[in-house]
Scaffold this motif. Structure first.
Motif, PDB file in Angstrom:
ATOM      1  N   TYR A  17      19.181  22.450  38.829  1.00  0.00           N
ATOM      2  CA  TYR A  17      19.487  23.359  39.782  1.00  0.00           C
ATOM      3  C   TYR A  17      20.879  23.324  40.218  1.00  0.00           C
ATOM      4  O   TYR A  17      21.984  22.558  39.894  1.00  0.00           O
ATOM      5  N   VAL A  18      21.016  24.722  40.715  1.00  0.00           N
ATOM      6  CA  VAL A  18      22.698  24.812  41.391  1.00  0.00           C
ATOM      7  C   VAL A  18      22.840  24.141  42.759  1.00  0.00           C
ATOM      8  O   VAL A  18      23.768  23.612  43.005  1.00  0.00           O
ATOM      9  N   LYS A  19      21.559  24.160  43.556  1.00  0.00           N
ATOM     10  CA  LYS A  19      21.710  23.713  45.000  1.00  0.00           C
ATOM     11  C   LYS A  19      20.312  23.044  44.972  1.00  0.00           C
ATOM     12  O   LYS A  19      19.178  23.686  44.697  1.00  0.00           O
ATOM     13  N   ASP A  20      20.312  21.936  45.732  1.00  0.00           N
ATOM     14  CA  ASP A  20      19.160  21.278  45.827  1.00  0.00           C
ATOM     15  C   ASP A  20      18.017  21.969  46.604  1.00  0.00           C
ATOM     16  O   ASP A  20      18.495  22.029  48.046  1.00  0.00           O
ATOM     17  N   PRO A  21      17.044  22.574  46.238  1.00  0.00           N
ATOM     18  CA  PRO A  21      16.099  23.331  47.176  1.00  0.00           C
ATOM     19  C   PRO A  21      15.519  22.408  48.561  1.00  0.00           C
ATOM     20  O   PRO A  21      15.034  23.313  49.292  1.00  0.00           O
ATOM     21  N   ARG A  64      21.579  31.045  44.199  1.00  0.00           N
ATOM     22  CA  ARG A  64      22.344  30.005  44.587  1.00  0.00           C
ATOM     23  C   ARG A  64      21.729  28.745  44.617  1.00  0.00           C
ATOM     24  O   ARG A  64      22.350  27.577  44.692  1.00  0.00           O
ATOM     25  N   TYR A  65      20.264  28.580  44.227  1.00  0.00           N
ATOM     26  CA  TYR A  65      19.674  27.546  43.883  1.00  0.00           C
ATOM     27  C   TYR A  65      19.318  27.217  42.497  1.00  0.00           C
ATOM     28  O   TYR A  65      19.327  26.209  41.875  1.00  0.00           O
ATOM     29  N   PHE A  66      18.876  28.423  41.794  1.00  0.00           N
ATOM     30  CA  PHE A  66      18.451  28.139  40.356  1.00  0.00           C
ATOM     31  C   PHE A  66      19.309  29.212  39.599  1.00  0.00           C
ATOM     32  O   PHE A  66      19.368  30.516  39.907  1.00  0.00           O
ATOM     33  N   GLU A  67      19.664  29.056  38.418  1.00  0.00           N
ATOM     34  CA  GLU A  67      20.369  29.583  37.381  1.00  0.00           C
ATOM     35  C   GLU A  67      19.330  30.943  36.772  1.00  0.00           C
ATOM     36  O   GLU A  67      20.019  31.767  36.654  1.00  0.00           O
ATOM     37  N   ASN A  68      18.160  30.474  36.651  1.00  0.00           N
ATOM     38  CA  ASN A  68      17.250  31.480  36.036  1.00  0.00           C
ATOM     39  C   ASN A  68      15.815  30.970  36.582  1.00  0.00           C
ATOM     40  O   ASN A  68      15.829  29.699  36.822  1.00  0.00           O
ATOM     41  N   LYS A  69      15.092  31.734  36.042  1.00  0.00           N
ATOM     42  CA  LYS A  69      13.476  31.193  36.236  1.00  0.00           C
ATOM     43  C   LYS A  69      13.021  30.016  35.126  1.00  0.00           C
ATOM     44  O   LYS A  69      12.231  29.321  35.638  1.00  0.00           O
ATOM     45  N   HIS A  70      13.545  30.031  33.980  1.00  0.00           N
ATOM     46  CA  HIS A  70      13.637  28.968  33.177  1.00  0.00           C
ATOM     47  C   HIS A  70      13.815  27.560  33.972  1.00  0.00           C
ATOM     48  O   HIS A  70      13.154  26.695  33.782  1.00  0.00           O
ATOM     49  N   LYS A  71      15.088  27.569  34.375  1.00  0.00           N
ATOM     50  CA  LYS A  71      15.511  26.281  35.212  1.00  0.00           C
ATOM     51  C   LYS A  71      14.545  25.953  36.377  1.00  0.00           C
ATOM     52  O   LYS A  71      14.156  24.654  36.696  1.00  0.00           O
ATOM     53  N   LEU A  72      13.931  27.061  36.983  1.00  0.00           N
ATOM     54  CA  LEU A  72      13.015  26.821  38.151  1.00  0.00           C
ATOM     55  C   LEU A  72      11.773  26.254  37.642  1.00  0.00           C
ATOM     56  O   LEU A  72      11.084  25.233  38.147  1.00  0.00           O
ATOM     57  N   LEU A  73      11.307  26.628  36.471  1.00  0.00           N
ATOM     58  CA  LEU A  73      10.144  26.079  35.844  1.00  0.00           C
ATOM     59  C   LEU A  73      10.304  24.692  35.274  1.00  0.00           C
ATOM     60  O   LEU A  73       9.611  23.833  35.615  1.00  0.00           O
ATOM     61  N   VAL A  74      11.602  24.466  34.642  1.00  0.00           N
ATOM     62  CA  VAL A  74      11.898  22.855  34.314  1.00  0.00           C
ATOM     63  C   VAL A  74      12.077  22.170  35.676  1.00  0.00           C
ATOM     64  O   VAL A  74      11.500  20.901  35.826  1.00  0.00           O
ATOM     65  N   TYR A  75      12.504  22.815  36.597  1.00  0.00           N
ATOM     66  CA  TYR A  75      12.603  22.003  38.049  1.00  0.00           C
ATOM     67  C   TYR A  75      10.976  21.685  38.537  1.00  0.00           C
ATOM     68  O   TYR A  75      10.678  20.312  38.787  1.00  0.00           O
TER      69      TYR A  75
END
Length: 226
Positions: A17-21, A64-75
């Motif tokens: 993540y870019v910033k910890d949600p 500001r939290y995730f670079e893209n939706k792939h990174k969100l899914l990995v999160y």
């Protein structure tokens, strides 16, 4: 165990993540609503624009939290397996017999997940549904080797290797402990999917769970005299 888990922050690789949600109200809202939308329309149809409209925020604020939706899914995947690992460690800590340890661990990675009220911003029941449907999309990419080097899948692999250690203790002569466990962990997700969508090609149903199938499998593979 639930009280212990409520005091622990689930660890996720900070490179995802870019910033910890978890650190802000908006970040937690992003997590909550993303789960709902992905469950409703699927990962492929999910966009940050749709998410922004749902939470009443600019699309740019989500980046500001995730670079893209792939990174969100990995999160989501990393959070899920980290949560499973914590549950596994606590649940098996006082079990002496390796086979009993493995059966308990199997239960945790194969059972139907209920929401854990200790994490109000993360609906584990919805998260489990998304992992069942979308987990392979986290690593079936051209970037998998680079992301693996970055440690994106470390927790997932750690869960598997904890169970591999149990297999080795049960039967040191068994030649395929890693293949067995990796097949079970991912196969359990697939069996849940088949149970819900392709009922004619699985024996799992409302009366026979993936947990029952895999418990039967390991008992007969590792201790065939049972």
């Amino acid at each position: 165990m639930d009280q212990l888990l409520s005091t622990i922050k689930i660890q996720v690789n900070d490179k995802i993540y870019v910033k910890d949600p978890e650190t802000t109200t908006l970040g937690r809202k992003i997590i909550q609503q993303s789960l709902i939308i992905m469950d409703e329309i699927g990962f492929d149809n999910f966009t940050f624009k749709k998410l922004g409209e749902s939470i009443g925020s600019n699309e740019s604020s989500i980046y500001r939290y995730f670079e893209n939706k792939h990174k969100l899914l990995v999160y989501f995947s990393s959070w899920y397996w980290s949560w499973i690992e914590y549950k596994m460690v606590f649940a098996t800590a006082n079990i002496v017999a390796p086979l009993d340890q493995l059966i308990k661990a199997l239960e945790l990675v194969t059972e139907k997940i209920e929401d854990d009220l200790n994490t109000p911003y993360m609906n584990e029941a919805l998260l489990n549904k998304i992992i069942i449907s979308e987990f392979t999309k986290t690593f079936l990419t051209k970037e998998v080797d680079e992301e693996n080097k970055e440690g994106f899948f470390l927790i997932y692999k750690r869960v598997i290797n904890r169970m591999v250690d149990m297999v080795v203790k049960i039967n040191p002569e068994y030649p395929y402990p890693k293949s067995l466990i990796s097949n079970i962990v991912e196969g359990a997700l697939h069996q849940h999917f088949l149970k819900d969508h392709f009922k004619t090609i699985t024996n799992c149903d409302e009366n026979t769970s993936p947990t029952a199938f895999y418990t039967h499998l390991v008992q007969h593979v590792l201790s065939p005299k049972l």
